[in-house]
Scaffold this active site. Structure first.
Site, mmCIF file in Angstrom:
data_model
loop_
_atom_site.group_PDB
_atom_site.id
_atom_site.type_symbol
_atom_site.label_atom_id
_atom_site.label_comp_id
_atom_site.label_asym_id
_atom_site.label_seq_id
_atom_site.Cartn_x
_atom_site.Cartn_y
_atom_site.Cartn_z
ATOM 1 N N CYS A 156 0.820 -1.233 0.020
ATOM 2 C CA CYS A 156 -0.127 0.090 -0.015
ATOM 3 C C CYS A 156 1.004 1.343 0.167
ATOM 4 O O CYS A 156 0.189 2.495 -0.319
ATOM 5 C CB CYS A 156 -0.840 -0.023 1.229
ATOM 6 S SG CYS A 156 -2.117 -1.334 0.920
HETATM 7 N N1 CO8 Z 1 -19.991 -9.262 7.604
HETATM 8 C C1 CO8 Z 1 -20.644 -9.530 8.923
HETATM 9 N N2 CO8 Z 1 -19.945 -9.629 10.030
HETATM 10 C C2 CO8 Z 1 -18.588 -9.696 9.998
HETATM 11 C C3 CO8 Z 1 -18.092 -9.634 8.637
HETATM 12 C C4 CO8 Z 1 -18.718 -9.438 7.475
HETATM 13 N N3 CO8 Z 1 -18.162 -9.369 6.184
HETATM 14 N N4 CO8 Z 1 -16.705 -9.819 8.851
HETATM 15 C C5 CO8 Z 1 -16.367 -9.955 9.823
HETATM 16 N N5 CO8 Z 1 -17.744 -9.992 10.683
HETATM 17 C C6 CO8 Z 1 -17.664 -10.306 12.224
HETATM 18 C C7 CO8 Z 1 -16.745 -11.044 12.926
HETATM 19 O O1 CO8 Z 1 -17.013 -12.444 12.877
HETATM 20 C C8 CO8 Z 1 -16.780 -10.570 14.365
HETATM 21 O O2 CO8 Z 1 -17.775 -11.065 15.034
HETATM 22 P P1 CO8 Z 1 -17.448 -11.527 16.620
HETATM 23 O O3 CO8 Z 1 -17.368 -10.165 17.361
HETATM 24 O O4 CO8 Z 1 -18.787 -12.164 16.768
HETATM 25 O O5 CO8 Z 1 -16.179 -12.181 16.583
HETATM 26 C C9 CO8 Z 1 -17.092 -9.010 14.132
HETATM 27 O O6 CO8 Z 1 -17.912 -8.861 12.856
HETATM 28 C C10 CO8 Z 1 -16.083 -7.993 14.113
HETATM 29 O O7 CO8 Z 1 -14.754 -8.428 13.285
HETATM 30 P P2 CO8 Z 1 -13.487 -7.950 13.178
HETATM 31 O O8 CO8 Z 1 -12.718 -7.741 14.514
HETATM 32 O O9 CO8 Z 1 -12.574 -8.520 12.166
HETATM 33 O O10 CO8 Z 1 -13.998 -6.456 12.713
HETATM 34 P P3 CO8 Z 1 -13.099 -5.064 12.781
HETATM 35 O O11 CO8 Z 1 -14.083 -4.301 13.272
HETATM 36 O O12 CO8 Z 1 -11.610 -5.073 13.234
HETATM 37 O O13 CO8 Z 1 -13.114 -4.417 11.189
HETATM 38 C C11 CO8 Z 1 -11.545 -4.380 9.500
HETATM 39 C C12 CO8 Z 1 -12.438 -5.140 10.289
HETATM 40 C C13 CO8 Z 1 -12.231 -3.588 8.541
HETATM 41 C C14 CO8 Z 1 -10.574 -5.376 8.696
HETATM 42 C C15 CO8 Z 1 -10.846 -3.381 10.456
HETATM 43 O O14 CO8 Z 1 -9.787 -4.528 11.210
HETATM 44 C C16 CO8 Z 1 -9.668 -2.953 9.365
HETATM 45 O O15 CO8 Z 1 -9.747 -2.105 8.538
HETATM 46 N N6 CO8 Z 1 -8.344 -2.963 9.872
HETATM 47 C C17 CO8 Z 1 -7.186 -2.429 9.128
HETATM 48 C C18 CO8 Z 1 -6.833 -3.240 7.961
HETATM 49 C C19 CO8 Z 1 -5.757 -2.429 6.858
HETATM 50 O O16 CO8 Z 1 -5.617 -1.224 6.949
HETATM 51 N N7 CO8 Z 1 -5.108 -3.166 6.191
HETATM 52 C C20 CO8 Z 1 -4.309 -2.919 5.336
HETATM 53 C C21 CO8 Z 1 -4.088 -3.815 4.439
HETATM 54 S S1 CO8 Z 1 -3.612 -3.265 2.824
HETATM 55 C C22 CO8 Z 1 -2.222 -3.415 2.217
HETATM 56 O O17 CO8 Z 1 -1.179 -3.351 2.690
HETATM 57 C C23 CO8 Z 1 -2.046 -3.654 0.529
HETATM 58 C C24 CO8 Z 1 -1.712 -5.164 0.607
HETATM 59 C C25 CO8 Z 1 -1.880 -5.312 -0.906
HETATM 60 C C26 CO8 Z 1 -3.201 -5.448 -1.349
HETATM 61 C C27 CO8 Z 1 -3.308 -6.422 -2.393
HETATM 62 C C28 CO8 Z 1 -4.725 -6.645 -2.797
HETATM 63 C C29 CO8 Z 1 -5.680 -7.775 -2.275
#
Ligand code: CO8
Length: 373
Positions: A156
């Protein structure tokens, strides 16, 4: 020291977009098929049933409402969930080249540069569509640029790292004018069957022209006041796809050969590191944070950007101070902060300062301080 400027940017947006609702409908159809076809194992307790996704969760957790993609029907087909991208002849332009040429033409027009003015092309992106020849060399040829080109990947953060490479090349005298491109086809490496991440990414290409102020003629020029790069090793964002995969057939096609992450850990570890880097950099330059008109931040997650800008400013940033484009584009990896800059700088007056900042896998953080000339 020679002044170096950004004198043009370009953006190529694929024509097809997928809303959260469309993406979730496809995912949930896949879940239904999977659970039906594995009913016996699920009933026996051998495997857990898959859980449906939700559009409300996606928007609340990430701020994403939609994403542009290079192919929609292949992704939304619940029996496929991979973009449909027929291979092209070696004689034809590759997809990444086609996207990059479109973005490059806009950036070149903005900067008032022809192919003859440019002598270095950098393709800086998370994923190259082939091993070699470098995408940059194909794009260079398609645009009629002489000189040299190469590809680089810092996930990224590729764009900000690319801007620093461009600046350094001009300062050292190895180039006069650099075209830096970010063709991101994130849908090619996204696991659309993974509920935790199927909504995160979109496809796009951005382009940036970097040159010495002495040669710049564009109406809009942004002086690169400073740029700072940092990398800290982490396995929390990882993709094990690579040319050695064929050396162990058992791993081919496994989910670790696509994007995977520990999203919560990434959030917790990356936000403070980014805020600290920007704050330290501004302090070193003697620029009070309140003097920064805009933060063009990497577009991964809305809450991340709100937290980072709040830490730097000591208060919540307004939507104008830290603009969001991820609602429409999702995370477009290296291109995100450049899209924010491209769409949100027209109101800058001479002397106004902004921070272009990206962060992601590696971990990697790049922050570039820009001043309108
Ligand atoms: N629908 C409904 N519920 C869901 C879903 C869904 N799709 N997904 C997860 N849940 C549930 C989970 O099961 C969990 O339930 P429970 O509490 O019962 O266990 C609850 O929702 C909360 O889940 P999370 O803890 O996973 O949710 P978050 O609030 O943490 O949100 C995010 C998830 C949005 C992923 C968040 O953690 C985030 O944005 N983190 C930072 C991510 C980031 O910036 N990453 C950068 C990576 S990008 C990069 O470097 C480039 C790489 C190259 C790209 C290549 C292309 C592919």
């Amino acid at each position: 020291m020679t002044d170096i400027v950004i004198s043009g940017t370009g953006l190529y947006t694929p024509p097809e977009s997928i809303s959260n609702e469309e993406l979730v409908a496809s995912f949930n159809a896949y879940v239904e098929i999977f659970n039906r076809e594995h009913a016996a194992e699920i009933a026996a307790g051998d495997i857990a049933p898959l859980q449906p996704s939700s559009a409300e969760f996606i928007e609340k957790a990430s701020g994403i409402k939609a994403r542009y993609v290079v192919n929609k029907d292949g992704i939304l087909d619940p029996r496929r969930m991979v973009p449909r991208l027929p291979e092209r002849l070696n004689e034809d332009q590759s997809i990444q080249c086609e996207m990059a040429v479109a973005a490059a033409r806009e950036a070149m027009a903005q900067a008032g540069k022809s192919a003859a003015d440019i002598d270095m092309v950098i393709v800086a992106a998370s994923n190259m569509q082939r091993a070699y020849p470098a995408m940059a060399v194909e794009i260079q040829d398609a645009l009629g640029i002489t000189g040299f080109g190469f590809d680089m990947n810092v996930a990224c953060s590729s764009a900000t790292f690319g801007i620093q490479q461009a600046r350094d090349a001009i300062l050292s005298g190895s180039a006069r004018c650099v075209l830096m491109l970010n063709p991101e086809i994130c849908s090619g490496h996204l696991n659309f069957r993974d509920r935790d991440s199927h909504f995160i990414f979109g496809d796009v290409c951005t382009a940036v022209i970097v040159e010495a102020a002495a040669t710049a003629t564009a109406a809009d020029q942004f002086l690169i006041v400073d740029s700072k790069l940092q990398t800290i090793y982490s396995n929390n964002i990882r993709n094990n796809f690579g040319f050695l995969n064929r050396g162990d057939e058992s791993g081919v096609g496994e989910s670790d050969k696509l994007f995977m992450q520990e999203g919560r850990k990434v959030f917790k570890e990356v936000c403070p590191a980014v805020a600290s880097q920007i704050s330290t950099q501004l302090e070193k330059l003697g620029i009070p944070p309140a003097q920064v008109k805009r933060f063009w931040l990497h577009q991964a997650n809305l809450s991340m950007n709100q937290l980072i800008s709040k830490r730097v400013l000591g208060r919540d940033a307004t939507a104008d101070e830290a603009p969001t484009i991820l609602d429409e584009y999702a995370n477009t990896s290296s291109a995100g902060s450049v899209i924010a800059f491209h769409k949100h700088h027209a109101d800058f007056r001479p002397g106004d300062i902004g921070v272009l900042c990206s962060f992601g896998a590696g971990y990697s953080i790049g922050s570039v301080i820009l001043k309108k000339r």
